[in-house]
Each structure stands twice: as C-alpha cells, then as structure tokens.
Design a protein around this motif. Structure first.
Motif, PDB file in Angstrom:
ATOM      1  N   LYS A  21       5.532 -37.989  -3.230  1.00 35.71           N
ATOM      2  CA  LYS A  21       6.192 -37.502  -4.443  1.00 35.71           C
ATOM      3  C   LYS A  21       5.361 -36.436  -5.158  1.00 35.71           C
ATOM      4  CE  LYS A  21       9.531 -40.387  -3.845  1.00 35.71           C
ATOM      5  NZ  LYS A  21      10.851 -39.889  -3.366  1.00 35.71           N
ATOM      6  N   ARG A  22       4.055 -36.580  -5.057  1.00 39.66           N
ATOM      7  CA  ARG A  22       3.160 -35.655  -5.764  1.00 39.66           C
ATOM      8  C   ARG A  22       1.806 -35.667  -5.068  1.00 39.66           C
ATOM      9  NH1 ARG A  22      -0.032 -35.610 -10.776  1.00 39.66           N
ATOM     10  NH2 ARG A  22       0.303 -33.617 -11.863  1.00 39.66           N
ATOM     11  N   LEU A  23       1.266 -34.460  -4.827  1.00 39.52           N
ATOM     12  CA  LEU A  23      -0.036 -34.368  -4.153  1.00 39.52           C
ATOM     13  C   LEU A  23      -0.809 -33.175  -4.736  1.00 39.52           C
ATOM     14  CD1 LEU A  23      -2.024 -35.325  -2.025  1.00 39.52           C
ATOM     15  CD2 LEU A  23      -0.807 -33.941  -0.323  1.00 39.52           C
ATOM     16  N   ILE A  24      -1.822 -33.489  -5.506  1.00 40.52           N
ATOM     17  CA  ILE A  24      -2.624 -32.454  -6.156  1.00 40.52           C
ATOM     18  C   ILE A  24      -3.768 -32.039  -5.225  1.00 40.52           C
ATOM     19  CG2 ILE A  24      -4.020 -31.843  -8.169  1.00 40.52           C
ATOM     20  CD1 ILE A  24      -1.095 -32.313  -8.788  1.00 40.52           C
ATOM     21  N   ILE A  25      -3.847 -30.765  -4.935  1.00 42.25           N
ATOM     22  CA  ILE A  25      -4.960 -30.212  -4.147  1.00 42.25           C
ATOM     23  C   ILE A  25      -5.472 -28.951  -4.841  1.00 42.25           C
ATOM     24  CG2 ILE A  25      -4.025 -31.108  -1.986  1.00 42.25           C
ATOM     25  CD1 ILE A  25      -3.145 -28.254  -1.294  1.00 42.25           C
ATOM     26  N   LYS A  26      -6.669 -28.559  -4.490  1.00 37.88           N
ATOM     27  CA  LYS A  26      -7.243 -27.328  -5.050  1.00 37.88           C
ATOM     28  C   LYS A  26      -7.041 -26.199  -4.050  1.00 37.88           C
ATOM     29  CE  LYS A  26     -11.253 -25.631  -7.586  1.00 37.88           C
ATOM     30  NZ  LYS A  26     -12.620 -25.944  -8.079  1.00 37.88           N
ATOM     31  N   THR A  27      -6.153 -25.280  -4.393  1.00 35.54           N
ATOM     32  CA  THR A  27      -5.807 -24.195  -3.479  1.00 35.54           C
ATOM     33  C   THR A  27      -5.309 -23.007  -4.291  1.00 35.54           C
ATOM     34  OG1 THR A  27      -4.576 -23.670  -1.469  1.00 35.54           O
ATOM     35  CG2 THR A  27      -3.436 -24.972  -3.118  1.00 35.54           C
ATOM     36  N   ASP A  28      -4.790 -21.999  -3.599  1.00 37.97           N
ATOM     37  CA  ASP A  28      -4.187 -20.835  -4.262  1.00 37.97           C
ATOM     38  C   ASP A  28      -2.676 -20.981  -4.138  1.00 37.97           C
ATOM     39  OD1 ASP A  28      -3.127 -18.329  -4.940  1.00 37.97           O
ATOM     40  OD2 ASP A  28      -4.943 -17.284  -4.308  1.00 37.97           O
ATOM     41  N   PRO A  29      -1.978 -21.374  -5.199  1.00 37.98           N
ATOM     42  CA  PRO A  29      -0.531 -21.633  -5.086  1.00 37.98           C
ATOM     43  C   PRO A  29       0.272 -20.399  -4.681  1.00 37.98           C
ATOM     44  CG  PRO A  29      -1.248 -21.638  -7.387  1.00 37.98           C
ATOM     45  CD  PRO A  29      -2.481 -21.623  -6.551  1.00 37.98           C
ATOM     46  N   ALA A  30      -0.120 -19.211  -5.166  1.00 33.14           N
ATOM     47  CA  ALA A  30       0.607 -17.984  -4.806  1.00 33.14           C
ATOM     48  C   ALA A  30       0.470 -17.692  -3.320  1.00 33.14           C
ATOM     49  CB  ALA A  30       0.093 -16.804  -5.629  1.00 33.14           C
ATOM     50  N   ARG A  31      -0.714 -17.886  -2.782  1.00 30.12           N
ATOM     51  CA  ARG A  31      -0.940 -17.637  -1.356  1.00 30.12           C
ATOM     52  C   ARG A  31      -0.224 -18.672  -0.495  1.00 30.12           C
ATOM     53  NH1 ARG A  31      -2.129 -12.467  -0.557  1.00 30.12           N
ATOM     54  NH2 ARG A  31      -3.859 -11.768  -1.859  1.00 30.12           N
ATOM     55  N   ILE A  32      -0.222 -19.930  -0.942  1.00 26.96           N
ATOM     56  CA  ILE A  32       0.504 -20.959  -0.199  1.00 26.96           C
ATOM     57  C   ILE A  32       1.987 -20.634  -0.167  1.00 26.96           C
ATOM     58  CG2 ILE A  32       1.197 -23.393  -0.211  1.00 26.96           C
ATOM     59  CD1 ILE A  32      -1.600 -22.889   0.830  1.00 26.96           C
ATOM     60  N   GLN A  33       2.532 -20.190  -1.297  1.00 30.48           N
ATOM     61  CA  GLN A  33       3.938 -19.806  -1.336  1.00 30.48           C
ATOM     62  C   GLN A  33       4.205 -18.624  -0.410  1.00 30.48           C
ATOM     63  OE1 GLN A  33       5.613 -18.414  -5.129  1.00 30.48           O
ATOM     64  NE2 GLN A  33       7.351 -19.770  -4.752  1.00 30.48           N
ATOM     65  N   GLN A  34       3.241 -17.694  -0.339  1.00 23.31           N
ATOM     66  CA  GLN A  34       3.388 -16.544   0.569  1.00 23.31           C
ATOM     67  C   GLN A  34       3.456 -17.002   2.016  1.00 23.31           C
ATOM     68  OE1 GLN A  34       0.254 -13.671   0.145  1.00 23.31           O
ATOM     69  NE2 GLN A  34       1.123 -12.266   1.652  1.00 23.31           N
ATOM     70  N   VAL A  35       2.601 -17.959   2.385  1.00 26.52           N
ATOM     71  CA  VAL A  35       2.611 -18.496   3.753  1.00 26.52           C
ATOM     72  C   VAL A  35       3.947 -19.187   4.029  1.00 26.52           C
ATOM     73  CG1 VAL A  35       1.575 -20.195   5.309  1.00 26.52           C
ATOM     74  CG2 VAL A  35       0.113 -18.737   3.901  1.00 26.52           C
ATOM     75  N   LEU A  36       4.395 -20.012   3.088  1.00 28.14           N
ATOM     76  CA  LEU A  36       5.652 -20.747   3.285  1.00 28.14           C
ATOM     77  C   LEU A  36       6.841 -19.793   3.418  1.00 28.14           C
ATOM     78  CD1 LEU A  36       5.146 -23.657   0.725  1.00 28.14           C
ATOM     79  CD2 LEU A  36       5.009 -23.794   3.221  1.00 28.14           C
ATOM     80  N   LEU A  61       2.705 -13.219  10.260  1.00 29.72           N
ATOM     81  CA  LEU A  61       1.990 -14.375  10.799  1.00 29.72           C
ATOM     82  C   LEU A  61       0.488 -14.151  10.834  1.00 29.72           C
ATOM     83  CD1 LEU A  61       4.392 -15.514  13.662  1.00 29.72           C
ATOM     84  CD2 LEU A  61       3.990 -16.616  11.452  1.00 29.72           C
ATOM     85  N   SER A  62       0.064 -12.910  11.086  1.00 31.97           N
ATOM     86  CA  SER A  62      -1.388 -12.634  11.064  1.00 31.97           C
ATOM     87  C   SER A  62      -1.937 -12.811   9.653  1.00 31.97           C
ATOM     88  CB  SER A  62      -1.666 -11.222  11.578  1.00 31.97           C
ATOM     89  OG  SER A  62      -1.109 -10.253  10.722  1.00 31.97           O
ATOM     90  N   ILE A  63      -1.142 -12.442   8.635  1.00 32.80           N
ATOM     91  CA  ILE A  63      -1.563 -12.643   7.247  1.00 32.80           C
ATOM     92  C   ILE A  63      -1.566 -14.129   6.910  1.00 32.80           C
ATOM     93  CG2 ILE A  63      -0.920 -12.203   4.846  1.00 32.80           C
ATOM     94  CD1 ILE A  63       0.125  -9.458   5.812  1.00 32.80           C
ATOM     95  N   CYS A  64      -0.591 -14.870   7.430  1.00 38.68           N
ATOM     96  CA  CYS A  64      -0.583 -16.329   7.242  1.00 38.68           C
ATOM     97  C   CYS A  64      -1.864 -16.961   7.775  1.00 38.68           C
ATOM     98  CB  CYS A  64       0.623 -16.955   7.946  1.00 38.68           C
ATOM     99  SG  CYS A  64       2.211 -16.635   7.151  1.00 38.68           S
ATOM    100  N   LYS A  65      -2.249 -16.531   8.963  1.00 40.55           N
ATOM    101  CA  LYS A  65      -3.478 -17.077   9.563  1.00 40.55           C
ATOM    102  C   LYS A  65      -4.693 -16.728   8.723  1.00 40.55           C
ATOM    103  CE  LYS A  65      -6.149 -17.270  13.843  1.00 40.55           C
ATOM    104  NZ  LYS A  65      -6.256 -16.818  15.251  1.00 40.55           N
TER     105      LYS A  65
END
Length: 330
Positions: A217-232, A296-300
């Motif tokens: 339901k909820r999982l807090i991690i320390k990351t870059d949310p904008a970059r994660i959204q870019q990968v997704l 995909l190269s940027i995702c990696k």
C-alpha cells in the motif's frame, strides 16, 4: 761451456767457484772464458724471455681491453635494446590510444548523424500535428465540444512527445559528460507508480489496458521521484508501441532491502538475440516505430545512478517484461 751454463741455471755458484779454484792457470783462463760465454748466453736468453714476457703481458692487456670493450658493447647493446623495447611499448600504447580515440571520434560522428536523422524524423510528426490541429482550432468556428476535446487531446499528446524528445536529447548530452543530475529525497514509490499510470491513461495511443498491481500500500524509499517517473514513462510508452491489444502491467514487489519494479506486456516481444542490445544508444528493435533509440539507454543510466539494475526478463515469453531494482533506503 754447457757445464757452467747448466750450473748457472741451477744456481750452484759456490760449486763454480770451487771448481775454478782447483784449476791451473791455463785451465782457469779457458774455464773463465767458457763461464763468461755461458753468462752471456744466459743473459741473452734472459733478455729474450723478458721480451717474450713483456710481449705476453702486452698481449694479455690487449686481450683484456678487447674483452672489456666487448662487455661494454654488450652492455650498451642490451641497454639500447631495453630502451628500444620500452619506446616500442610506449609507441604501441600511443597508437592504441590513437586508434581508440579515432574509433570514438567515428562513433561520435555516426551517433551525431543518427541523432540528427532520428530527431528530424521524430520532431516532424508531432510538430506537423501541433501545427495542423492548432490551425483547425483557430480557423474553425463550428467545432463541437467532442471535436474540440479530440483536437486538444492530440495537441497535448504531441506536445508530450516533443517534450520527451527534447528531454532525451538533454539527458543524452549529460550522459556523454557523466553529469546527470540526481536529486534524492524520501518518497512513496507506490504513489509515483499510480500517478504515472493515471498520466499515461489520458494520452495513451493503444487499446491495451494500462494496469498497476502491487500488494504494497505504501513504500517509502530515498530516490529521485522525477527520474523514477521518467524511467516508468519510457518503459510504459515503449510497451504501448508494441502492445495494441491486451494489457500492460506495472507491478511493484519488495524482496529484502530491494524493490522490484516490472513492466510487462503481451505484445510482439523482443527476440532473445536482441535483448542485450536494447539498452544501447540509438538501438531500436523496430526501425518503423517512433523514438530516438535513446529512452532505454537513459533508463539504464538513471537506474545505475540510483544504485539499481535494469534488464529484460528472458524467461517471459508472452511479450516483453522489463525489470529494474532500487535499494530501499529511508
């Protein structure tokens, strides 16, 4: 004379004196003469031996000089050979560096040509759509609400495509100089995934359902949310290109101190012999699909910077499945 000569050689000087004293005058004169002749012969023989000894010493000295010269020559030759070997190795390294630089320059030129070609092709399609539908809205006064909404949706979609293209080029330039900006902060990975799904459902160009699955339901991690959204977004948009029917599923699972994020579709899939190439720059599984071949190269790059890994699941055969991991750091 032979007798005195032999006695002189043997060093029997007392015996010579005694023998001479026992002789009469006539015999003494004769014996003295023989003695003197023996002494002269011995002197000459001594001088000859001395000369031979001196010659022998000089020959030995000359031999020593020759041997010394040979040794010095060998040392010099050996030293020069080592120096020449070292110089040849340096020259070989310089040539190898030059060859690598030359290859890098050729690759850079090819990449430049490829990106310019791809960008000119990719920009033209959404730009034409933006211009065309903008003209329709501005010049037509009889559009109903449904037509206006459809034009707005198309303009919004193509604006998003242009923005993604520009972001890809910017990220590629940062990739070249290893200067990708990462801003870490605590965030909910589940919330990021839900928001991404909602965004794509509004602009998707596929009949496939875009779904989100997770028991968390909820999982807090320390990351870059904008970059994660870019990968997704990159992974999900790629899936929509190859999956026109069925479903695209974004799934989040936790395993120990890692979070596993996967994007699965039941589209055309990726051949096994190309799965290891899809993360290379400008690599496209299907040349007829839209895109720069950079996503995909940027995702990696992003996932690697965030201390995770990304790969294509070779065991998934119903389409394609991309999986990436992120460390759970609060």
């Amino acid at each position: 004379m032979a007798k005195y000569k032999l006695m002189l050689k043997e060093g029997k000087y007392d015996s010579i004196g005694i023998e001479l004293s026992n002789l009469d005058n006539a015999d003494k004169v004769s014996s003295m003469s023989e003695y003197n002749e023996s002494m002269e012969d011995l002197r000459q023989e001594y001088d000859l031996q001395t000369l031979e000894l001196e010659n022998s010493i000089r020959d030995n000295e000359n031999k020593e000089k020759i041997i010394t010269c040979i040794i010095i020559s060998l040392i010099i030759t050996f030293t020069l050979s080592i120096l020449l070997y070292i110089q040849n190795k340096k020259l070989k390294r310089y040539r190898e560096k030059w060859r690598v630089m030359q290859i890098s320059a050729e690759i850079a030129l090819r990449n430049k040509s490829t990106i310019l070609s791809n960008m000119s092709h990719e920009i033209k399609t959404p730009l034409n759509a933006l211009i065309g539908f903008s003209d329709i809205i501005s010049e037509s006064n009889d559009l109903d609400d449904n037509a206006m909404q459809e034009c707005n949706d198309i303009i919004k979609l193509n604006s998003s495509l242009l923005q993604n293209l520009i972001n890809d080029v910017i990220d590629m330039s940062r990739l070249n100089i290893n200067n990708l900006r990462i801003n870490l902060k605590s965030c909910d990975i589940i919330d990021i995934c839900r928001k991404t799904i909602n965004t794509l459902q509004q602009i998707k160009q596929t009949d496939a359902d875009i779904l989100f699955e997770s028991d968390i339901k909820r999982l807090i991690i320390k990351t870059d949310p904008a970059r994660i959204q870019q990968v997704l977004i990159n992974l999900l948009v790629n899936a929509t290109k190859f999956c026109k029917q069925g479903s695209i599923i974004l799934k989040v699972e936790r395993e120990g101190d890692m979070v596993y994020v996967s994007v699965s579709d039941n589209g055309t899939g990726i051949p096994l012999d190309k799965q290891h190439l899809v993360f290379d720059r400008f690599e496209k599984v299907d040349e007829d699909t839209h895109g720069t071949g950079l996503g995909l190269s940027i995702c990696k790059l992003i996932v690697t910077e965030l201390k995770g890994k990304i790969w294509v699941d070779p065991a998934y055969t119903e389409g394609a499945r991309f999986i990436f991991t992120l460390p759970i750091v609060n």
